[in-house]
Design a protein around this motif. Structure first.
Motif, PDB file in Angstrom:
ATOM      1  N   CYS A   1       8.821  26.709 -41.248  1.00 39.98           N
ATOM      2  CA  CYS A   1       9.488  24.840 -41.887  1.00 39.98           C
ATOM      3  C   CYS A   1       8.463  23.827 -40.934  1.00 39.98           C
ATOM      4  O   CYS A   1       7.441  24.047 -41.104  1.00 39.98           O
ATOM      5  CB  CYS A   1      10.913  25.271 -41.487  1.00 39.98           C
ATOM      6  SG  CYS A   1      11.457  24.714 -39.377  1.00 39.98           S
TER       7      CYS A   1
ATOM      8  N   ARG B   1      15.410  25.385 -39.800  1.00 38.21           N
ATOM      9  CA  ARG B   1      15.424  26.455 -40.451  1.00 38.21           C
ATOM     10  C   ARG B   1      14.138  27.459 -40.081  1.00 38.21           C
ATOM     11  O   ARG B   1      14.938  28.575 -39.971  1.00 38.21           O
ATOM     12  CB  ARG B   1      15.039  25.800 -41.613  1.00 38.21           C
ATOM     13  CG  ARG B   1      15.276  24.792 -42.358  1.00 38.21           C
ATOM     14  CD  ARG B   1      15.008  24.141 -43.152  1.00 38.21           C
ATOM     15  NE  ARG B   1      14.317  23.314 -43.174  1.00 38.21           N
ATOM     16  CZ  ARG B   1      12.965  22.022 -43.778  1.00 38.21           C
ATOM     17  NH1 ARG B   1      13.258  22.340 -45.301  1.00 38.21           N
ATOM     18  NH2 ARG B   1      12.364  21.229 -43.372  1.00 38.21           N
TER      19      ARG B   1
ATOM     20  N   MET C   1       9.755  27.676 -46.281  1.00 42.88           N
ATOM     21  CA  MET C   1      11.010  27.760 -46.618  1.00 42.88           C
ATOM     22  C   MET C   1      11.390  26.077 -47.747  1.00 42.88           C
ATOM     23  O   MET C   1      12.698  26.362 -48.113  1.00 42.88           O
ATOM     24  CB  MET C   1      12.111  26.491 -45.279  1.00 42.88           C
ATOM     25  CG  MET C   1      12.108  27.467 -43.646  1.00 42.88           C
ATOM     26  SD  MET C   1      13.320  28.668 -43.998  1.00 42.88           S
ATOM     27  CE  MET C   1      12.189  29.851 -44.073  1.00 42.88           C
TER      28      MET C   1
ATOM     29  N   ILE D   1      14.773  25.390 -48.858  1.00 39.82           N
ATOM     30  CA  ILE D   1      16.458  25.548 -47.754  1.00 39.82           C
ATOM     31  C   ILE D   1      16.199  24.055 -47.502  1.00 39.82           C
ATOM     32  O   ILE D   1      15.254  23.412 -47.336  1.00 39.82           O
ATOM     33  CB  ILE D   1      16.899  26.449 -47.011  1.00 39.82           C
ATOM     34  CG1 ILE D   1      15.947  27.841 -47.804  1.00 39.82           C
ATOM     35  CG2 ILE D   1      16.998  26.160 -46.189  1.00 39.82           C
ATOM     36  CD1 ILE D   1      16.001  29.055 -46.948  1.00 39.82           C
TER      37      ILE D   1
ATOM     38  N   ASP E   1      17.115  20.316 -45.050  1.00 36.65           N
ATOM     39  CA  ASP E   1      16.541  20.265 -44.682  1.00 36.65           C
ATOM     40  C   ASP E   1      17.182  19.454 -43.069  1.00 36.65           C
ATOM     41  O   ASP E   1      18.114  19.301 -44.105  1.00 36.65           O
ATOM     42  CB  ASP E   1      15.746  19.395 -44.319  1.00 36.65           C
ATOM     43  CG  ASP E   1      14.911  18.827 -42.743  1.00 36.65           C
ATOM     44  OD1 ASP E   1      15.118  19.549 -42.140  1.00 36.65           O
ATOM     45  OD2 ASP E   1      13.853  18.158 -42.365  1.00 36.65           O
TER      46      ASP E   1
ATOM     47  N   THR F   1      22.356  25.326 -43.790  1.00 33.18           N
ATOM     48  CA  THR F   1      21.185  25.784 -44.222  1.00 33.18           C
ATOM     49  C   THR F   1      21.495  27.158 -43.295  1.00 33.18           C
ATOM     50  O   THR F   1      20.599  28.304 -44.306  1.00 33.18           O
ATOM     51  CB  THR F   1      20.509  25.202 -43.386  1.00 33.18           C
ATOM     52  OG1 THR F   1      20.328  23.347 -44.165  1.00 33.18           O
ATOM     53  CG2 THR F   1      18.810  25.818 -42.657  1.00 33.18           C
TER      54      THR F   1
ATOM     55  N   VAL G   1      19.803  30.688 -46.092  1.00 34.67           N
ATOM     56  CA  VAL G   1      19.297  31.334 -44.912  1.00 34.67           C
ATOM     57  C   VAL G   1      19.601  33.116 -44.617  1.00 34.67           C
ATOM     58  O   VAL G   1      19.358  34.163 -45.082  1.00 34.67           O
ATOM     59  CB  VAL G   1      19.328  30.906 -43.357  1.00 34.67           C
ATOM     60  CG1 VAL G   1      18.214  32.251 -42.322  1.00 34.67           C
ATOM     61  CG2 VAL G   1      18.045  30.120 -43.367  1.00 34.67           C
TER      62      VAL G   1
END
Length: 167
Positions: A11, A17, A91, A131, A133, A145, A149
């Protein structure tokens, strides 16, 4: 004995992340019986957080979901890192671009490519798979987040299992 499959999540600063993804993937790989065959690490494309622990909000959300949060220190990705990994999971599209500038090896993929519910890539628009932040948000942003994941984790595990079978 063959060397372990090396997987790295990446990330920006390596405090939100990517360490969240590292923790989740280690747990899922262990559940799949692959912990001894896969080495999971995380890094960031920036050096601004070097040495810092995982963000307290990320750690809280992980613990809330039942994960063990290890002590760790943020670090920046290097070309040498990319030379030794089998798969680098970015990410965001911006992270992937930065990683691809460091290597010509085809090891860089977007993490959400492995989420079956993620939007399909249209016209190569990788940013559609970013993804979120959570850094500037609150605890709910960190939960979002983590959900992103977790949604891709089983797909990553399946891809790693397939890669290991081809060795």
């Amino acid at each position: 004995m063959t060397s372990p499959f090396r997987l790295m999540t990446v990330c920006t600063g390596n405090i939100c992340r990517s360490p969240m993804a590292e923790v989740v993937l280690k747990a899922r790989l262990a559940e799949a019986g692959l912990a001894d065959a896969v080495e999971v690490t995380s890094t960031g494309v920036s050096d601004e957080e070097r040495g810092n622990p995982i963000d307290r909000r990320a750690a809280a959300v992980l613990r809330e979901a039942g994960y063990t949060v290890p002590r760790r220190a943020a670090r920046r990705v290097t070309a040498a890192d990319l030379g030794s990994v089998d798969l680098a999971l970015a990410m965001t599209e911006g992270h992937a671009r930065r990683l691809r500038a460091l290597t010509d090896r085809p090891v860089v993929r977007l993490y959400r490519e492995f989420d079956p519910a993620a939007p399909a890539l249209v016209d190569g628009r990788e940013h559609d798979l970013d993804i979120d932040d959570p850094w500037y948000g609150g605890i709910e942003d960190f939960r979002t987040t983590l959900a992103q994941v977790e949604a891709g984790a089983d797909g990553v595990v399946a891809a790693v299992r397939e890669a290991l079978a081809l060795r």
